[in-house]
Motif scaffolding. Structure first.
Motif, short mmCIF file in Angstrom:
data_model
loop_
_atom_site.label_atom_id
_atom_site.label_comp_id
_atom_site.label_asym_id
_atom_site.label_seq_id
_atom_site.Cartn_x
_atom_site.Cartn_y
_atom_site.Cartn_z
N ILE A 33 0.85 -1.19 0.00
CA ILE A 33 0.00 0.00 0.00
C ILE A 33 0.89 1.24 0.00
CG2 ILE A 33 -1.81 1.28 1.21
CD1 ILE A 33 -2.45 -1.44 2.67
N LEU A 34 0.77 2.06 -1.02
CA LEU A 34 1.48 3.32 -1.07
C LEU A 34 0.59 4.40 -0.45
CD1 LEU A 34 3.72 5.28 -1.94
CD2 LEU A 34 2.72 5.29 -4.23
N VAL A 35 1.10 5.07 0.58
CA VAL A 35 0.35 6.14 1.25
C VAL A 35 0.83 7.48 0.70
CG1 VAL A 35 -0.17 7.27 3.44
CG2 VAL A 35 0.05 4.77 3.34
N ALA A 36 -0.12 8.26 0.20
CA ALA A 36 0.17 9.59 -0.33
C ALA A 36 -0.76 10.59 0.32
CB ALA A 36 -0.02 9.61 -1.85
N SER A 37 -0.44 11.87 0.17
CA SER A 37 -1.35 12.89 0.70
C SER A 37 -1.37 14.10 -0.22
CB SER A 37 -0.96 13.29 2.12
OG SER A 37 0.33 13.87 2.16
N ASP A 38 -2.53 14.73 -0.28
CA ASP A 38 -2.76 15.89 -1.13
C ASP A 38 -2.17 17.13 -0.45
OD1 ASP A 38 -3.73 17.85 -2.84
OD2 ASP A 38 -5.71 16.92 -3.01
N LYS A 39 -1.26 17.82 -1.13
CA LYS A 39 -0.62 19.01 -0.57
C LYS A 39 -1.53 20.23 -0.60
CE LYS A 39 2.81 18.45 -3.47
NZ LYS A 39 4.10 18.64 -4.20
N LEU A 40 -2.66 20.11 -1.31
CA LEU A 40 -3.57 21.25 -1.47
C LEU A 40 -4.93 20.97 -0.85
CD1 LEU A 40 -2.85 22.15 -5.21
CD2 LEU A 40 -1.77 23.11 -3.16
N ARG A 41 -5.52 22.00 -0.29
CA ARG A 41 -6.88 21.90 0.21
C ARG A 41 -7.85 22.01 -0.97
NH1 ARG A 41 -8.69 25.32 4.78
NH2 ARG A 41 -9.98 23.46 5.08
N ALA A 42 -9.12 21.76 -0.72
CA ALA A 42 -10.12 21.76 -1.79
C ALA A 42 -10.21 23.11 -2.49
CB ALA A 42 -11.48 21.36 -1.22
N ASN A 43 -9.89 24.19 -1.75
CA ASN A 43 -9.97 25.53 -2.35
C ASN A 43 -8.66 25.95 -3.04
OD1 ASN A 43 -8.26 26.07 -0.23
ND2 ASN A 43 -9.64 27.52 0.81
N GLY A 44 -7.70 25.03 -3.08
CA GLY A 44 -6.43 25.32 -3.74
C GLY A 44 -5.34 25.85 -2.83
N ASP A 45 -5.67 26.17 -1.57
CA ASP A 45 -4.66 26.64 -0.62
C ASP A 45 -3.75 25.50 -0.20
OD1 ASP A 45 -5.74 29.17 -0.67
OD2 ASP A 45 -6.83 28.95 1.24
N PRO A 46 -2.49 25.82 0.16
CA PRO A 46 -1.59 24.76 0.66
C PRO A 46 -2.13 24.16 1.96
CG PRO A 46 -0.35 26.74 0.10
CD PRO A 46 -1.81 27.12 0.05
N ASN A 47 -1.99 22.86 2.09
CA ASN A 47 -2.39 22.16 3.31
C ASN A 47 -1.12 21.85 4.11
OD1 ASN A 47 -3.23 20.46 5.34
ND2 ASN A 47 -4.49 19.16 4.04
N GLY A 48 -0.84 22.67 5.11
CA GLY A 48 0.38 22.50 5.88
C GLY A 48 0.38 21.28 6.78
N ALA A 49 -0.77 20.63 6.95
CA ALA A 49 -0.89 19.49 7.86
C ALA A 49 -0.96 18.15 7.13
CB ALA A 49 -2.11 19.65 8.75
N HIS A 50 -0.83 18.16 5.80
CA HIS A 50 -1.11 16.92 5.05
C HIS A 50 -0.19 15.77 5.45
CE1 HIS A 50 2.30 16.91 2.13
NE2 HIS A 50 2.28 18.21 2.37
N ALA A 51 1.10 16.04 5.66
CA ALA A 51 2.03 14.97 6.02
C ALA A 51 1.78 14.47 7.44
CB ALA A 51 3.47 15.46 5.86
N PHE A 52 1.49 15.39 8.35
CA PHE A 52 1.14 15.03 9.72
C PHE A 52 -0.08 14.13 9.73
CE2 PHE A 52 -0.93 16.04 13.84
CZ PHE A 52 0.11 15.75 14.71
N ASP A 53 -1.07 14.48 8.94
CA ASP A 53 -2.30 13.68 8.87
C ASP A 53 -2.03 12.30 8.27
OD1 ASP A 53 -3.60 15.84 9.93
OD2 ASP A 53 -4.44 16.53 8.03
N ALA A 54 -1.13 12.23 7.30
CA ALA A 54 -0.78 10.93 6.70
C ALA A 54 -0.12 10.02 7.72
CB ALA A 54 0.12 11.14 5.49
N GLY A 55 0.64 10.61 8.65
CA GLY A 55 1.23 9.81 9.72
C GLY A 55 0.18 9.20 10.62
N ALA A 56 -0.89 9.94 10.88
CA ALA A 56 -1.98 9.41 11.69
C ALA A 56 -2.64 8.22 10.99
CB ALA A 56 -3.02 10.50 11.97
N VAL A 57 -2.73 8.30 9.68
CA VAL A 57 -3.30 7.21 8.89
C VAL A 57 -2.46 5.94 9.02
CG1 VAL A 57 -3.40 6.45 6.49
CG2 VAL A 57 -4.68 8.45 7.18
#
Length: 204
Positions: free
Chosen positions: A100-124
């Motif tokens: 299983i390759l775990v990836a995360s979206d660097k952008l929020r739905a509105n196109g802004d950067p998501n500064g928490a994406h990697a942190f959230d992927a760790g929780a996954v």
């Protein structure tokens, strides 16, 4: 006592001599460890998707759920993953029935950067590993893979960061491992908690 109850409530024999907690944490956390010895027993879809479902209930900033899972469970799919996993890891990970390759979206739905994406992927990843342990499965996360090649072969857009490949399966016989790995096929310990926790401010 069911298998799940045993895993949650009893420290496994293979773990007892390797891991001792200073505080009364659930044995489930001690029983989770990263094997390199996988059997060739297939993981059924019910268990695989239970692991993925548990992972997708992880917390995330603004509930953005930036994680994505790229799953290889057939011989054809695994052969693609084998092309981008490095040689060191492939020497044992090639036996795992699921990758299983775990990836995360660097952008929020509105196109802004998501500064928490990697942190959230760790929780996954943590949620995935714990749920797998509850099902009697083992996991091992790998950072050693060619991200550019993985992106190309799996057609993953640039806006997704690629974090780790997770090997998932049942524990196998360590004698099937390359000799260099056999001695390392034990649950590892942890540094003392008091080296990692700072009350208030950092102190050397």
């Amino acid at each position: 006592m069911s298998n799940v109850q045993a895993i949650v409530n009893v420290i496994a024999a293979e773990v007892q001599d390797q891991r001792v907690s200073d505080y009364p944490v659930s044995p489930l956390f001690l029983n989770r460890w990263s094997t390199r010895a996988f059997s060739n027993r297939e993981v059924n879809d019910q268990d695989l998707y239970t692991v993925l479902d548990a992972a997708h209930w992880a917390p995330s900033a603004f509930n953005d759920q930036p994680w994505r899972f790229f799953v290889a469970k057939t011989e054809e799919q695994r052969s693609v993953f084998h092309q981008f996993i490095n040689e060191f890891n492939l020497s044992w990970a090639s036996s795992a029935p699921v990758l299983i390759l775990v990836a995360s979206d660097k952008l929020r739905a509105n196109g802004d950067p998501n500064g928490a994406h990697a942190f959230d992927a760790g929780a996954v990843w943590a949620s995935m590993a714990i749920q797998a342990t509850m099902l009697g499965l083992f996991t091992h996360a790998m950072g050693g893979f060619d991200r550019d090649k993985a992106r190309q072969l799996l057609n993953i857009p640039e806006q997704f960061d690629l974090h780790a490949v997770i090997a998932l399966g049942y524990h196998g016989d360590k004698s099937a491992l390359p000799e260099a790995f056999q001695q390392r096929e034990v649950p590892n310990n942890r540094r003392p908690l008091n080296e990692l926790v700072f009350e208030g401010k950092f102190e050397e």
